[in-house]
Design a protein around this motif. Structure first.
Motif, mmCIF file in Angstrom:
data_model
loop_
_atom_site.group_PDB
_atom_site.id
_atom_site.type_symbol
_atom_site.label_atom_id
_atom_site.label_comp_id
_atom_site.label_asym_id
_atom_site.label_seq_id
_atom_site.Cartn_x
_atom_site.Cartn_y
_atom_site.Cartn_z
ATOM 1 N N UNK A 140 0.867 -1.165 0.000
ATOM 2 C CA UNK A 140 0.000 0.000 0.000
ATOM 3 C C UNK A 140 0.913 1.227 0.000
ATOM 4 N N UNK B 135 2.592 4.328 1.090
ATOM 5 C CA UNK B 135 2.616 4.706 2.502
ATOM 6 C C UNK B 135 3.512 5.893 2.809
ATOM 7 N N UNK C 198 3.573 10.107 3.478
ATOM 8 C CA UNK C 198 2.609 11.006 4.105
ATOM 9 C C UNK C 198 2.009 11.903 3.035
ATOM 10 N N UNK D 36 -0.169 14.146 3.323
ATOM 11 C CA UNK D 36 -0.417 15.529 3.733
ATOM 12 C C UNK D 36 0.887 16.320 3.887
ATOM 13 N N UNK D 37 1.988 15.699 3.476
ATOM 14 C CA UNK D 37 3.254 16.430 3.416
ATOM 15 C C UNK D 37 3.636 16.622 1.955
ATOM 16 N N UNK E 283 11.932 14.025 5.875
ATOM 17 C CA UNK E 283 11.556 13.166 7.006
ATOM 18 C C UNK E 283 12.358 11.858 6.981
ATOM 19 N N UNK F 87 15.917 12.260 7.795
ATOM 20 C CA UNK F 87 16.150 12.372 9.237
ATOM 21 C C UNK F 87 16.052 11.034 9.931
ATOM 22 N N UNK G 120 13.124 14.606 13.400
ATOM 23 C CA UNK G 120 12.435 14.352 12.140
ATOM 24 C C UNK G 120 10.963 14.037 12.411
ATOM 25 N N UNK G 121 10.713 13.200 13.426
ATOM 26 C CA UNK G 121 9.334 12.836 13.762
ATOM 27 C C UNK G 121 8.563 14.054 14.253
ATOM 28 N N UNK H 146 7.719 16.437 11.398
ATOM 29 C CA UNK H 146 6.649 15.839 10.594
ATOM 30 C C UNK H 146 5.302 15.984 11.282
ATOM 31 N N UNK I 34 3.945 19.547 11.092
ATOM 32 C CA UNK I 34 3.413 19.838 9.764
ATOM 33 C C UNK I 34 2.029 19.219 9.596
ATOM 34 N N UNK I 35 1.901 17.978 10.093
ATOM 35 C CA UNK I 35 0.607 17.299 9.945
ATOM 36 C C UNK I 35 -0.483 17.974 10.768
ATOM 37 N N UNK J 94 -1.785 21.007 9.136
ATOM 38 C CA UNK J 94 -2.586 20.800 7.926
ATOM 39 C C UNK J 94 -3.858 20.027 8.197
ATOM 40 N N UNK K 28 -1.569 6.708 11.920
ATOM 41 C CA UNK K 28 -0.523 6.086 11.097
ATOM 42 C C UNK K 28 -0.940 4.689 10.663
ATOM 43 N N UNK L 27 -3.700 5.087 7.900
ATOM 44 C CA UNK L 27 -3.236 5.577 6.600
ATOM 45 C C UNK L 27 -2.182 4.670 5.982
ATOM 46 N N UNK M 25 0.849 4.333 6.868
ATOM 47 C CA UNK M 25 2.209 4.843 6.977
ATOM 48 C C UNK M 25 2.990 4.124 8.078
#
Lengths: 319, 378
Positions: free
Chosen positions: A89, A91, A93, A95-96, A104, A107, B8-9, B12, B15-16, B19, B208, B211, B213
């Motif tokens: 799927x 995966x 983000x 919305x970024x 990301x 990092x 980094x997390x 991120x 930002x999320x 939005x 997460x 979605x 991710x």
């Protein structure tokens, strides 16, 4: 059993059971450095489950997986630094933006700060997204998304890539471009294990592993598979009544197998010459008019259908 | 643990949040609405309680007593009845909550015996209000009777009799106005923070998973601790922002006196936030759907906080078994701290007990949350 550590991916009798269902059934194979190996099989054959075990996302019920010479179950974090993974799927983000996603993962994988801008530029270029770095990923079309996902997976320059059906749902042109990228990476010594249910994509792989119902049926190069595994000559036959013709052909002596391929039939026969002469007449006697019959080169799909038998046929007819 | 990955997390996540309208709503709008609703909605004060009167004497004295009731802020006379039946009906219908019946021989007995009684009937469906009303009524009546004593004494010329031998001079501390709002609003702040905090983080992991991710995240070398801290850090910032807003709202809008120091306030609030955010995160790791996680988050924070934190219903009036349970309710420690900081001006040393409890709670929750998240799909 001691494995030489130089093979980047080694599976030793991997088994994964979910309750009473065996998804992966004693799978063993080795993949050498720089190889592109394709996992081929219908949906639910156990391809994704195997890849997830190799990435340390699932714990094998039995057996052992060695990736980059490291036991995945014992030391998953060390393995994860050395692999790139694209899940079935999509995966990232959504919305970024493109750049935010890359930053990301840069990092997360601790890509050296000085090297990151260059790597990001490479990934963006590779995905064909130059100039669209600030676009939200949700607005990208499928092919771009897939290439960006690959870009994120290789940002930290992993020596091993696991790609789980990376091209599913992507248009043919994008799929071809995607495979070009995989070949470029492989030329740099990256080992790639890629699963697909598009049989024609097998041709792009160095070796193909045919998987059905959790078992490894065969693992060889596409050309070797085609030469040795069919056990007969393959004919393509077009006629006015495909269903009827298939029923008639099934009982004929000298006909080993019959399979529908779109609006034609692939017929596996013991010998091409007599079949070409006799079959049109035989079908005509039974009321079917043959419009074309010719010998053809077998595809991997022919091999697969032949090997896993009629059960897989129904599922793959659409592919 | 690597700061690079943590950062980094966190980036991120920020930002999320920026939005996602839903996150922003929870973070910014929900505290405001809840402060208004809960701040105004809950009051334990008895003010302008409807009173009906059956004055069987209708004399100057009886009217003087009734005037005192009318003059007080606590009572409003809404009806004058002429029969007991009417009084009962008025109480039954809820027209009044307190009924005063003045006997026909009120003045007569005062002058003859020197003492007389007035009947007060209270609707005690709400026992709390009834108790308070009785207290106020007694105060009004005793004020009246001591005035009468003064008058009669002055009339008979024996001034010495007017001096009471012992008098209670009560002085209320900490909440001098005796307004329940001062007592409740700090608790409301805690309630709002608990709700908002758990709501915010209960979604982060579930989102997460939903979605898809998470599968990719799990395949990276990020550790559970990095993931937890990286995700909680931005929400901690938002939580502090919400806290500043709620506390300012309490002080400047509801005019709750603030006597403590900002340091104590910051320390206790931060600790409480860590606990609340951690609990939300813990829920999120266990439940992989956003809707489910939000509901469990509500259940875990709202119920115990409203009922058992002591924000409106004092803990020391609960049965011992229930009191024991309240020690598990994390909000109780913050409610205790906030009330003390606001009204008593307590410092860190005075609040050692709730602060230590919150530290222990935060530690346990953090360890559980970091361990609860397994980096695997099965």
């Amino acid at each position: 059993m001691t494995a030489p550590v130089d093979d980047p991916i080694v599976a030793e009798s991997l088994v994964k059971r979910f309750g009473r269902f065996t998804a992966v059934d004693h799978l063993s194979f080795r993949i050498g450095r720089g190889e592109i190996v394709g996992f081929l099989g219908p949906n639910g054959a156990g391809k994704s489950t195997t890849i997830r075990m190799l990435c340390g996302l699932l714990r094998p019920t039995e057996g052992r997986a060695l990736v980059a010479g490291i036991d995945v179950a014992r030391n998953p974090e060390r393995v994860r630094e050395r692999i790139g993974y694209m899940s079935q799927k999509f995966s990232l983000y959504t919305d970024l933006t493109v750049a935010e996603n890359l930053r990301f993962f840069g990092g997360i994988y601790r890509v050296p700060r000085t090297a990151l801008p260059e790597r990001m530029r490479f990934a963006v270029e590779m995905a064909g997204l130059t100039g669209r770095e600030d676009t939200l990923v949700s607005t990208l079309a499928g092919g771009w998304k897939q290439r960006l996902a690959l870009g994120c997976a290789i940002l930290h320059q992993p020596p091993i890539l696991f790609l789980d059906e990376p091209t599913s749902g992507v248009d043919p042109e994008s799929r071809r471009r995607f495979w070009d990228l995989i070949h470029t990476l492989s030329a740099e010594g990256i080992t790639v294990l890629v699963s697909t249910h598009y049989m024609e994509e097998a041709e792009y792989c160095n070796r193909v592993a045919l998987i059905d119902r959790g078992r490894l049926i065969e693992m060889a190069s596409p050309s070797a598979l085609k030469q040795h595994k069919l056990g007969g000559d393959l004919l393509v036959l077009e006629c006015d009544a495909i269903g009827g013709a298939m029923a008639i052909l099934h009982g004929v002596t000298g006909v080993r197998d019959v399979a529908a391929f779109g609006n034609s039939i692939h017929v596996l026969v013991e010998s091409a010459a007599p079949a070409l002469r006799l079959l049109p007449q035989y079908l005509a006697d039974h009321g079917v008019t043959v419009t074309r019959i010719a010998p053809i080169e077998p595809t991997i799909e022919d091999i697969f259908v032949q090997m896993v038998g009629s059960e897989a046929r129904a599922g793959e007819a659409a592919a | 643990m690597r700061l690079r990955r943590l950062k980094a997390i966190a980036v991120k996540e920020v930002l999320q949040i920026l939005r996602d309208p839903r996150s922003l709503m929870i973070a910014l709008l929900m505290p405001f609405m809840q402060m208004i609703l809960l701040g105004y909605g809950i009051s334990l004060d008895v003010k302008h309680l409807p009173v009906c009167v059956f004055d069987r004497e209708a004399s100057q004295n009886s009217q003087a007593l009734l005037k005192r009731f009318q003059a007080s802020d606590y009572f409003t006379i809404v009806a004058n009845y002429q029969s007991y039946r009417a009084v009962t009906a008025g109480l039954d219908a809820g027209t009044c909550r307190l009924a005063l019946v003045i006997p026909p021989d009120f003045t007569e007995r005062l002058s003859d015996v020197g003492t007389s009684s007035v009947q007060a009937l209270v609707d005690a469906t709400d026992d709390n209000t009834a108790n308070i009303a009785m207290g106020y009524a007694e105060a009004v009546v005793s004020g009246f009777s001591s005035d009468i004593r003064l008058e009669t004494a002055a009339a008979s010329g024996s001034a010495t009799q007017t001096i009471q031998p012992v008098a209670v001079q009560s002085r209320v501390w900490f909440n001098e106005d005796l307004t329940s709002r001062n007592f409740i609003i700090p608790g409301v702040v805690a309630l709002v923070m608990a709700l908002v905090g758990a709501q915010l983080t209960s979604l982060t992991i579930a989102r997460e998973w939903e979605r898809g991710t998470m599968e990719l995240l799990v395949s990276t070398p990020v550790t559970p601790t990095e993931l937890m801290l990286g995700k909680l850090l931005p929400y901690f910032g938002i939580g502090l922002l919400d806290a500043v807003f709620c506390l300012a709202f309490a002080v400047f809008w509801f005019e709750v006196p603030f006597r403590g120091t900002l340091v104590t306030l910051f320390l206790t609030t931060s600790l409480f936030l860590v606990v609340v955010l951690g609990i939300g995160y813990l829920i999120s790791t266990a439940i992989r759907s956003q809707v489910g996680a939000a509901q469990i988050g509500l259940l875990v924070t709202l119920l115990p906080t409203t009922l058992l934190s002591g924000y409106a219903f004092p803990i020391d009036q609960m049965p011992p078994a229930v009191q024991a349970v309240t020690y598990l309710v994390f909000a109780r420690y913050y409610v205790t701290s906030l009330k003390a900081v606001f009204l008593k001006g307590s410092g860190v040393l005075d609040l050692m007990e709730p602060i230590l409890a919150m530290i222990v709670y935060a530690g346990v929750v953090a360890v559980l949350a970091a361990r609860a998240f397994r980096k695997r799909l099965d």
